[in-house]
Design an enzyme around this catalytic site. Structure first.
Site, PDB file in Angstrom:
ATOM      1  N   GLU A 113      52.776  27.120 -15.580  1.00 27.05           N
ATOM      2  CA  GLU A 113      52.967  26.729 -14.005  1.00 27.05           C
ATOM      3  C   GLU A 113      53.876  27.601 -13.302  1.00 27.05           C
ATOM      4  O   GLU A 113      54.822  28.129 -13.748  1.00 27.05           O
ATOM      5  CB  GLU A 113      53.318  25.240 -13.851  1.00 27.05           C
ATOM      6  CG  GLU A 113      54.728  24.981 -14.196  1.00 27.05           C
ATOM      7  CD  GLU A 113      55.078  23.600 -13.400  1.00 27.05           C
ATOM      8  OE1 GLU A 113      55.168  23.647 -12.190  1.00 27.05           O
ATOM      9  OE2 GLU A 113      55.316  22.431 -14.195  1.00 27.05           O
ATOM     10  N   LYS A 160      61.108  13.083 -15.519  1.00 30.14           N
ATOM     11  CA  LYS A 160      62.381  12.707 -14.857  1.00 30.14           C
ATOM     12  C   LYS A 160      62.549  11.428 -14.958  1.00 30.14           C
ATOM     13  O   LYS A 160      61.808  10.529 -14.461  1.00 30.14           O
ATOM     14  CB  LYS A 160      62.514  13.747 -13.608  1.00 30.14           C
ATOM     15  CG  LYS A 160      62.475  15.164 -13.622  1.00 30.14           C
ATOM     16  CD  LYS A 160      62.620  15.728 -12.457  1.00 30.14           C
ATOM     17  CE  LYS A 160      62.491  17.217 -12.535  1.00 30.14           C
ATOM     18  NZ  LYS A 160      61.245  17.681 -12.566  1.00 30.14           N
TER      19      LYS A 160
END
Length: 310
Positions: free
Chosen positions: A31, A165
């Site tokens: 990405e 996260k």
């Protein structure tokens, strides 16, 4: 390997990627959002080159993905990679943003969701990233959930990541992935990682011991599922942020965000910036380390998948 449908003219594999796919060779998608929006300049360009080198070192072809001037490039030249890393006005494109960017000649870096979508459209079956988006804390009131999850529920691709996260609601994220029929396995562990920390406090049901086993698991899903295989690749404990400091800083940052009236999509960058400041930049080092590890593992899986010839 199944033959992909004809590509629209707005999706363009590089010559190297197109040739590798035609020959049945291993290709790994990368990405571009982590480079354009996740790492500081000018070091992000070095990281982009290191990621591609890590993939090549393990026998696969890197395909960094970005939209430039209305074309989705699956595989970038070095000049294009430099443009992505140096342009501080580059948009962040998820799946919903792709038609606008492609139809209006726009440019942008791709998220997990849009990278997976474009990679699979081009016939790339393995993708390495840092961490996934997920269900945000308080989502029962805000309905704030990353488009990464729904994209992975409908995109058959291997995604190597370091979990999500830990500022997100990790248990809820895993529940949503299960509801979307996304298979999640741990690489040599049943611990689900929390990006900067090895252990998010959640677990996964299945572990795989080597890249060949992961390739076989993905191949076994052919014709049975259209969802992704997520490979959770935790950092070794010696490379993680200090878990106690990490948790204390996130709690304080979330409280500060609430006190400042920060909400919705602005909470994540607020908290991550706070964490970066308090850690004196250590989060960047950890981020680079984990994504390089993921790129290497993804390349090994891609090589094994290519050897299966499915």
């Amino acid at each position: 390997m199944p033959t992909p449908a004809p590509l629209p003219p707005t999706v363009r594999p590089s010559e190297e990627v197109a040739y590798a796919l035609a020959q049945g060779r291993a290709v790994v998608a990368l990405e571009s959002t982590i480079l354009a929006h996740g790492l500081p300049r000018p070091g992000n360009l070095d990281t982009g080159r290191e990621l591609e080198a890590a993939v090549r070192a393990r026998g696969a072809v890197p395909a960094t993905i970005a939209v430039l001037d209305g074309v989705a490039h699956v595989g970038l030249t070095d000049d294009q990679l430099a443009r992505v890393c140096r342009d501080d006005g580059l948009a962040k494109l998820s799946v919903r943003d792709l038609p606008v960017a492609l139809g209006t000649g726009g440019s942008g870096a791709t998220t997990v969701a849009s990278t997976a979508t474009l990679a699979r459209a081009a016939g790339v079956e393995v993708f390495a990233t840092g961490g996934l988006g997920g269900v945000h804390r308080g989502a029962q009131d805000t309905f704030d959930e990353s488009a990464d999850l729904t994209a992975l529920g409908r995109t058959r691709i291997v995604v190597v990541c370091a979990g999500v996260k830990s500022i997100l609601d990790v248990p809820a994220t895993l529940e949503r992935l299960e509801s979307l029929s996304v298979t999640v396995v741990g690489y040599r562990t049943t611990v689900f990682p929390g990006f900067y920390v090895t252990d998010s406090g959640s677990t996964v049901d299945t572990r795989c011991e080597d890249p060949a086993e992961l390739a076989r698991v993905f191949a076994a899903g052919a014709g049975l599922t259209t969802a992704a295989l997520v490979v959770a690749n935790p950092l070794p404990t010696g490379l993680q942020l200090d878990p106690t400091e990490h948790d204390e800083v996130i709690t304080a940052a979330l409280a500060a965000a609430d006190a400042a009236g920060v909400s919705g999509k602005d909470v994540t960058p607020f908290v991550l910036d706070h964490l970066h400041t308090v850690s004196a930049g250590r989060t960047r080092e950890v981020n680079v380390t984990l994504v390089l590890r993921n790129a290497g593992l993804a390349a090994e899986i891609a090589v094994e998948l290519a050897a299966l010839g499915v």
